[in-house]
Design a protein around this motif. Structure first.
Motif, PDB file in Angstrom:
ATOM      1  N   VAL B  23      33.342  34.251  13.830  1.00 42.28           N
ATOM      2  CA  VAL B  23      33.363  33.603  15.147  1.00 42.28           C
ATOM      3  C   VAL B  23      34.452  34.236  16.009  1.00 42.28           C
ATOM      4  O   VAL B  23      35.607  34.291  15.602  1.00 42.28           O
ATOM      5  CB  VAL B  23      33.679  32.090  15.026  1.00 42.28           C
ATOM      6  N   THR B  40      29.123  33.570  17.739  1.00 41.12           N
ATOM      7  CA  THR B  40      28.899  34.337  16.513  1.00 41.12           C
ATOM      8  C   THR B  40      28.037  35.535  16.893  1.00 41.12           C
ATOM      9  O   THR B  40      27.720  35.727  18.073  1.00 41.12           O
ATOM     10  CB  THR B  40      28.138  33.495  15.468  1.00 41.12           C
ATOM     11  N   CYS B  45      28.253  29.519  20.199  1.00 41.98           N
ATOM     12  CA  CYS B  45      28.193  28.394  19.270  1.00 41.98           C
ATOM     13  C   CYS B  45      29.076  27.232  19.708  1.00 41.98           C
ATOM     14  O   CYS B  45      28.974  26.137  19.158  1.00 41.98           O
ATOM     15  CB  CYS B  45      28.558  28.833  17.855  1.00 41.98           C
ATOM     16  N   ARG B  46      29.953  27.446  20.695  1.00 47.36           N
ATOM     17  CA  ARG B  46      30.819  26.355  21.098  1.00 47.36           C
ATOM     18  C   ARG B  46      31.378  26.550  22.499  1.00 47.36           C
ATOM     19  O   ARG B  46      31.808  27.650  22.862  1.00 47.36           O
ATOM     20  CB  ARG B  46      32.001  26.256  20.116  1.00 47.36           C
ATOM     21  N   PHE B  64      30.837  28.054  10.412  1.00 44.14           N
ATOM     22  CA  PHE B  64      30.306  29.420  10.531  1.00 44.14           C
ATOM     23  C   PHE B  64      31.006  30.457   9.660  1.00 44.14           C
ATOM     24  O   PHE B  64      30.592  31.611   9.614  1.00 44.14           O
ATOM     25  CB  PHE B  64      30.379  29.879  11.993  1.00 44.14           C
ATOM     26  N   LEU B  97      21.927  31.168  21.804  1.00 40.20           N
ATOM     27  CA  LEU B  97      22.775  30.116  21.250  1.00 40.20           C
ATOM     28  C   LEU B  97      22.697  30.143  19.730  1.00 40.20           C
ATOM     29  O   LEU B  97      21.675  30.512  19.159  1.00 40.20           O
ATOM     30  CB  LEU B  97      22.311  28.742  21.756  1.00 40.20           C
ATOM     31  N   ASP B  98      23.794  29.771  19.094  1.00 41.24           N
ATOM     32  CA  ASP B  98      23.789  29.627  17.643  1.00 41.24           C
ATOM     33  C   ASP B  98      23.978  28.154  17.313  1.00 41.24           C
ATOM     34  O   ASP B  98      25.079  27.639  17.352  1.00 41.24           O
ATOM     35  CB  ASP B  98      24.918  30.469  17.027  1.00 41.24           C
ATOM     36  N   LEU B  99      22.863  27.489  17.005  1.00 45.32           N
ATOM     37  CA  LEU B  99      22.914  26.049  16.721  1.00 45.32           C
ATOM     38  C   LEU B  99      22.659  25.772  15.234  1.00 45.32           C
ATOM     39  O   LEU B  99      22.229  24.689  14.848  1.00 45.32           O
ATOM     40  CB  LEU B  99      21.886  25.304  17.585  1.00 45.32           C
ATOM     41  N   ARG B 100      22.948  26.789  14.402  1.00 43.60           N
ATOM     42  CA  ARG B 100      22.753  26.660  12.960  1.00 43.60           C
ATOM     43  C   ARG B 100      23.393  25.407  12.382  1.00 43.60           C
ATOM     44  O   ARG B 100      22.854  24.774  11.485  1.00 43.60           O
ATOM     45  CB  ARG B 100      23.421  27.855  12.247  1.00 43.60           C
ATOM     46  N   THR B 102      23.943  22.630  13.718  1.00 42.71           N
ATOM     47  CA  THR B 102      23.522  21.384  14.370  1.00 42.71           C
ATOM     48  C   THR B 102      22.359  20.752  13.604  1.00 42.71           C
ATOM     49  O   THR B 102      21.366  21.434  13.326  1.00 42.71           O
ATOM     50  CB  THR B 102      23.085  21.697  15.817  1.00 42.71           C
TER      51      THR B 102
END
Lengths: 163, 186
Positions: B23, B40, B45-46, B64, B97-100, B102
């Motif tokens: 990250v 990422t 991611c944020r 992450f 977006l990285d929403l892994r 979530t």
């Protein structure tokens, strides 16, 4: 059950140890080579970081990496003594071993400059950074006895020079 | 002796260039306060309103990977688009977006949320109905409250049934400021 500390985000680890590792490498290699060694040390740390399972001994761990990088660099060099001395003289007047350096470090560092590489690393790690022999052994890739021996023979050499 | 700034910068760049960072994050100035933005290799991611990274970094590391490093490169795009948004020059974000990290229900809510357009508002109940769970307004509220990428995914556009602003993870003042910026009727 023993609870092991979670591995901190790399940024925290880097903030905590970056400056002291840089000073240590300047001591072992001189300013210019220390910059490359610093980069190499923390890139190696970053490569291994994802596999760390706990946060114990992180300081000793990064000193180990730095020591190995520095010793690799010494091995690579053809005439290390001259270069190290030159670099050190260049730096001598500009704030080395001041401020938040460990107290024993200032005088010791200068004295240790002309020791053989392994002894220098051992002496600086033991008396400059107060690392236990087990950690110095890990840093030098040797046994604890060998680390003790390197430290005490470094100290003997220093005494002989001072008298 | 501290680490020279140039050396520090070089290390951080090399870390990213060698693909060693899980990250990358940085801070970004905005009219609603300092933001922490993180990405990422898969995407943003944020976005966090609390720019005190202490707790945020630990959360990112858990979600992450521990190789969390402050470095501008991975968040360059999101910073630029946020800047354009706050200047009124951007109405939609074009970002991966990285929403892994979530949970599935929340992803469903966020997916629907992404359809609420600039300057428009919807209600918690309205959003719940759109995902086929008309009685889940409260759960929708909870999912929005934990939105990992506010502003980019516009949870500020969701208001109470009466049209009141109700709640916002970043505080009601920020919610009002964002809706005013977009010229929403509130």
């Amino acid at each position: 059950m023993m609870q092991s500390m979670a591995v901190p985000p790399f940024e925290r680890f880097y903030e905590a140890h970056g400056a002291e590792i840089f000073r240590y490498l300047v001591r072992l290699l001189g300013r210019q080579a220390a910059e490359d060694a610093f980069q190499e040390t923390f890139l190696r740390a970053l490569r291994a970081y994802a596999d760390l399972r706990h946060a114990e001994h992180l300081r000793a761990w990064v000193f180990t990496i730095a020591t190995r990088v520095a010793l690799d660099e010494h091995r690579r060099r053809r005439s290390p003594k001259t270069q190290v001395t030159d670099c050190y003289l260049e730096e001598n007047g500009s704030g080395l071993a001041t401020g938040d350096d460990p107290p024993a470090y200032a005088e010791l560092a200068e004295l240790a400059d002309n020791l053989p590489h392994t002894e220098r690393a051992a002496v600086v790690l033991r008396y400059g950074y107060d690392l236990p022999y087990a950690d110095i052994a890990a840093a030098l890739g040797s046994s604890e006895d060998a680390a003790r021996q390197a430290t005490s023979s470094g100290v003997r050499r220093l005494r002989r020079r001072m008298t | 002796m501290t680490v020279p700034a140039e050396l520090d910068r070089r290390f951080r760049e090399s870390a990213v260039a060698e693909g060693l960072v899980d990250v990358g994050y940085d801070l970004a100035d905005s009219p609603i306060g300092l933001l922490l933005v993180a990405a990422t290799d898969q995407g943003v991611c944020r976005v966090a309103f609390d720019p005190e990274p202490e707790r945020e970094l630990a959360t990112l590391a858990r979600a992450f990977g521990t190789r969390v490093l402050r470095t501008p490169k991975p968040v360059e795009v999101v910073r630029r688009q946020l800047h354009e948004y706050f200047e009124g020059r951007r109405r939609a974000f074009e970002l991966d977006l990285d929403l892994r990290a979530t949970p599935a229900f929340q992803q469903l809510v966020l997916h629907e949320l992404a359809r609420v357009r600039y300057g428009e508002v919807d209600t918690y109940g309205g959003l719940a109905a759109k995902i086929g769970k008309p009685r889940a307004a409260r759960a929708v509220g909870g999912a929005l409250n934990r939105n990992p990428v506010p502003i980019v995914l516009p949870c500020h556009r969701i208001v109470g049934a009466s049209g009141s602003l109700v709640g916002y993870g970043g505080g009601l003042e920020r919610k009002r400021a964002l809706l005013e910026l977009e010229g929403a009727a509130i």
